[in-house]
Design an enzyme around this catalytic site. Structure first.
Site, PDB file in Angstrom:
ATOM      1  N   MET A  15       0.854  -1.187   0.000  1.00  0.00           N
ATOM      2  CA  MET A  15       0.000   0.000   0.000  1.00  0.00           C
ATOM      3  C   MET A  15       0.887   1.232   0.000  1.00  0.00           C
ATOM      4  O   MET A  15       1.704   1.419   0.911  1.00  0.00           O
ATOM      5  CB  MET A  15      -0.920   0.010   1.226  1.00  0.00           C
ATOM      6  CG  MET A  15      -1.950  -1.093   1.239  1.00  0.00           C
ATOM      7  SD  MET A  15      -2.944  -1.114   2.766  1.00  0.00           S
ATOM      8  CE  MET A  15      -1.772  -1.861   3.916  1.00  0.00           C
ATOM      9  N   CYS A  98      -2.412  -1.662  -9.266  1.00  0.00           N
ATOM     10  CA  CYS A  98      -2.755  -0.343  -8.737  1.00  0.00           C
ATOM     11  C   CYS A  98      -3.773   0.346  -9.642  1.00  0.00           C
ATOM     12  O   CYS A  98      -3.560   0.462 -10.852  1.00  0.00           O
ATOM     13  CB  CYS A  98      -1.506   0.525  -8.616  1.00  0.00           C
ATOM     14  SG  CYS A  98      -1.855   2.178  -7.965  1.00  0.00           S
ATOM     15  N   LYS A 137       1.346  -9.015  -8.756  1.00  0.00           N
ATOM     16  CA  LYS A 137       0.135  -8.534  -8.078  1.00  0.00           C
ATOM     17  C   LYS A 137      -0.745  -7.889  -9.124  1.00  0.00           C
ATOM     18  O   LYS A 137      -0.329  -6.965  -9.826  1.00  0.00           O
ATOM     19  CB  LYS A 137       0.509  -7.505  -7.001  1.00  0.00           C
ATOM     20  CG  LYS A 137      -0.681  -6.829  -6.301  1.00  0.00           C
ATOM     21  CD  LYS A 137      -1.312  -7.737  -5.276  1.00  0.00           C
ATOM     22  CE  LYS A 137      -2.171  -6.966  -4.272  1.00  0.00           C
ATOM     23  NZ  LYS A 137      -3.326  -6.278  -4.857  1.00  0.00           N
ATOM     24  N   ASN A 198      -6.781 -11.456  -2.433  1.00  0.00           N
ATOM     25  CA  ASN A 198      -6.781 -10.120  -1.845  1.00  0.00           C
ATOM     26  C   ASN A 198      -8.129  -9.453  -2.108  1.00  0.00           C
ATOM     27  O   ASN A 198      -8.744  -9.669  -3.139  1.00  0.00           O
ATOM     28  CB  ASN A 198      -5.628  -9.320  -2.463  1.00  0.00           C
ATOM     29  CG  ASN A 198      -5.527  -7.894  -1.971  1.00  0.00           C
ATOM     30  OD1 ASN A 198      -5.267  -6.977  -2.734  1.00  0.00           O
ATOM     31  ND2 ASN A 198      -5.728  -7.683  -0.683  1.00  0.00           N
ATOM     32  N   GLY A 199      -8.558  -8.634  -1.146  1.00  0.00           N
ATOM     33  CA  GLY A 199      -9.780  -7.867  -1.328  1.00  0.00           C
ATOM     34  C   GLY A 199     -10.836  -8.157  -0.286  1.00  0.00           C
ATOM     35  O   GLY A 199     -11.341  -9.277  -0.203  1.00  0.00           O
ATOM     36  N   ASP A 200     -11.147  -7.157   0.558  1.00  0.00           N
ATOM     37  CA  ASP A 200     -12.243  -7.229   1.543  1.00  0.00           C
ATOM     38  C   ASP A 200     -12.021  -8.253   2.648  1.00  0.00           C
ATOM     39  O   ASP A 200     -12.977  -8.659   3.311  1.00  0.00           O
ATOM     40  CB  ASP A 200     -13.576  -7.532   0.852  1.00  0.00           C
ATOM     41  CG  ASP A 200     -14.046  -6.409  -0.055  1.00  0.00           C
ATOM     42  OD1 ASP A 200     -13.450  -5.319   0.006  1.00  0.00           O
ATOM     43  OD2 ASP A 200     -14.990  -6.630  -0.826  1.00  0.00           O
ATOM     44  N   GLY A 222      -4.866  -5.851   3.440  1.00  0.00           N
ATOM     45  CA  GLY A 222      -4.422  -4.495   3.171  1.00  0.00           C
ATOM     46  C   GLY A 222      -5.012  -3.499   4.148  1.00  0.00           C
ATOM     47  O   GLY A 222      -4.527  -3.335   5.267  1.00  0.00           O
ATOM     48  N   ARG A 223      -6.095  -2.846   3.738  1.00  0.00           N
ATOM     49  CA  ARG A 223      -6.660  -1.753   4.538  1.00  0.00           C
ATOM     50  C   ARG A 223      -7.063  -2.175   5.943  1.00  0.00           C
ATOM     51  O   ARG A 223      -7.003  -1.377   6.878  1.00  0.00           O
ATOM     52  CB  ARG A 223      -7.864  -1.153   3.799  1.00  0.00           C
ATOM     53  CG  ARG A 223      -7.481  -0.356   2.557  1.00  0.00           C
ATOM     54  CD  ARG A 223      -8.700   0.079   1.770  1.00  0.00           C
ATOM     55  NE  ARG A 223      -9.375  -1.051   1.155  1.00  0.00           N
ATOM     56  CZ  ARG A 223     -10.596  -1.007   0.624  1.00  0.00           C
ATOM     57  NH1 ARG A 223     -11.280   0.129   0.672  1.00  0.00           N
ATOM     58  NH2 ARG A 223     -11.119  -2.069   0.050  1.00  0.00           N
TER      59      ARG A 223
END
Length: 339
Positions: A15, A98, A137, A198-200, A222-223
């Site tokens: 990130m 990205c 990625k 990846n994701g959520d 990630g987040r």
């Protein structure tokens, strides 16, 4: 090298502006098996910029060290890969995921998915350039309804890519809508190399669901790790036992945050350290008592010494009032992370 990373099943997503060396080190401390650096441009004219030098600083980092590179020219990316390996990288990761406009406008990041021939030439060039594993990625595709990840993934494996991290959205989605795991499942079934979803993924239950549903080798967070690096400890414990760990105590949150701040100050220095720390402090304090008022005051502080002091004072006050990280607060934090 990947066996150890995959064994823990937990990777830190790259990130920009977040996954610097202090953050990667902290996530690994809490149980992440692998952490990818911030994205670094292949433009050699920017290689010695202050920002690039920080992003390429791997001094004392826990192995494996993975450096992510971004660009659109195969020759430049191959050279960037060689440079990062000479700089200490043990793995090179290519960014084709990205969605940021300033990246895609240069036909880099997820914009590359519009040109599969260029994707192939980049993969071949970077893999041939270095003697370390090269990972990729990427996303499901550039536009919804035109997902081409099956072809891209197959070509990546043919090029010698060692592992594929796949975000379950297209570039068109950005970070909106919900991540789609069905295509990730299809990709995993087709490939012989490790696939990372990846994701959520923002909770132990979600991590287990994605692992079970897709059959992937690991999940990438990630987040959800912003201001919550212990999420790797929580997920790891849940995957092993099926049980939840208690939320961290306010004392532990205080100790982790102050330790993180000390590392950021030492890494970036006085001016940048104070300013870069602000977002981390904001993330750590989400959902806590009077946190909005605290953050507004904290943003006005201009020195690292004073910033550290006001953070310490804020948490000491929470401890006096018996504040805890209740299940309700943790759920509020999770909801904020998914918005």
């Amino acid at each position: 090298m990947f066996e150890r990373s995959i064994d823990k099943k937990l990777w830190v997503a790259p990130m920009a502006g977040v996954t610097d060396r202090p953050f990667r080190t902290l996530c690994k401390y809490f149980g992440a098996g692998h952490a990818v650096s911030e994205m670094m441009t292949s433009d050699k004219t920017l290689r010695m910029s202050k920002k690039s030098l920080y992003r390429a600083n791997f001094d004392g980092e826990i192995a494996p060290i993975s450096a992510q590179i971004a660009g659109s020219d195969p020759v430049d990316l191959a050279e960037a890969a060689r440079y990062q390996v000479a700089n200490g990288a043990q793995i090179v990761d290519i960014n084709m995921g990205c969605p940021a406009k300033k990246v895609c406008n240069k036909l880099a990041g997820s914009a590359l998915l519009q040109d599969e021939d260029l994707v192939a030439r980049i993969l071949d060039a970077v893999v041939a350039a270095v003697d370390v594993p090269v990972t990729l990625k990427t996303r499901l595709g550039y536009l919804n309804g035109q997902e081409n990840i099956i072809r891209v993934a197959k070509r990546a494996e043919e090029a010698g890519i060692a592992a594929l991290a796949l975000h379950g959205r297209t570039r068109e989605d950005m970070y909106l809508n919900t991540a789609r795991y069905s295509l990730i499942k299809d990709v995993k079934a087709m490939l012989n190399i490790p696939v990372i979803a990846n994701g959520d993924i923002d909770s132990p239950e979600k991590a287990k669901y994605v692992l079970d549903y897709t059959g992937v080798d690991a999940v990438m967070i990630g987040r959800a790790a912003q201001g919550r690096p212990w999420i790797f400890r929580e997920i790891g414990h849940y995957l092993k036992t099926g049980e939840h760990l208690a939320a961290p105590s306010i004392q532990e949150v205080k100790d982790v945050l102050l330790g993180h701040l000390s590392e950021l100050y030492a890494f970036y220095g006085e001016y940048s350290g104070c300013r870069i720390s602000r977002k981390h402090i904001a993330w750590y304090t989400r959902g806590l008592r009077s946190s909005n008022e605290f953050r507004q005051n904290m943003y006005q502080v201009e020195s690292t010494a004073e910033q550290y002091k006001v953070v310490e004072s804020y948490f000491d006050n929470l401890l006096i009032h018996g504040e805890i990280m209740s299940d309700v607060q943790v759920e509020q934090i999770n909801l904020l992370e998914t918005k």
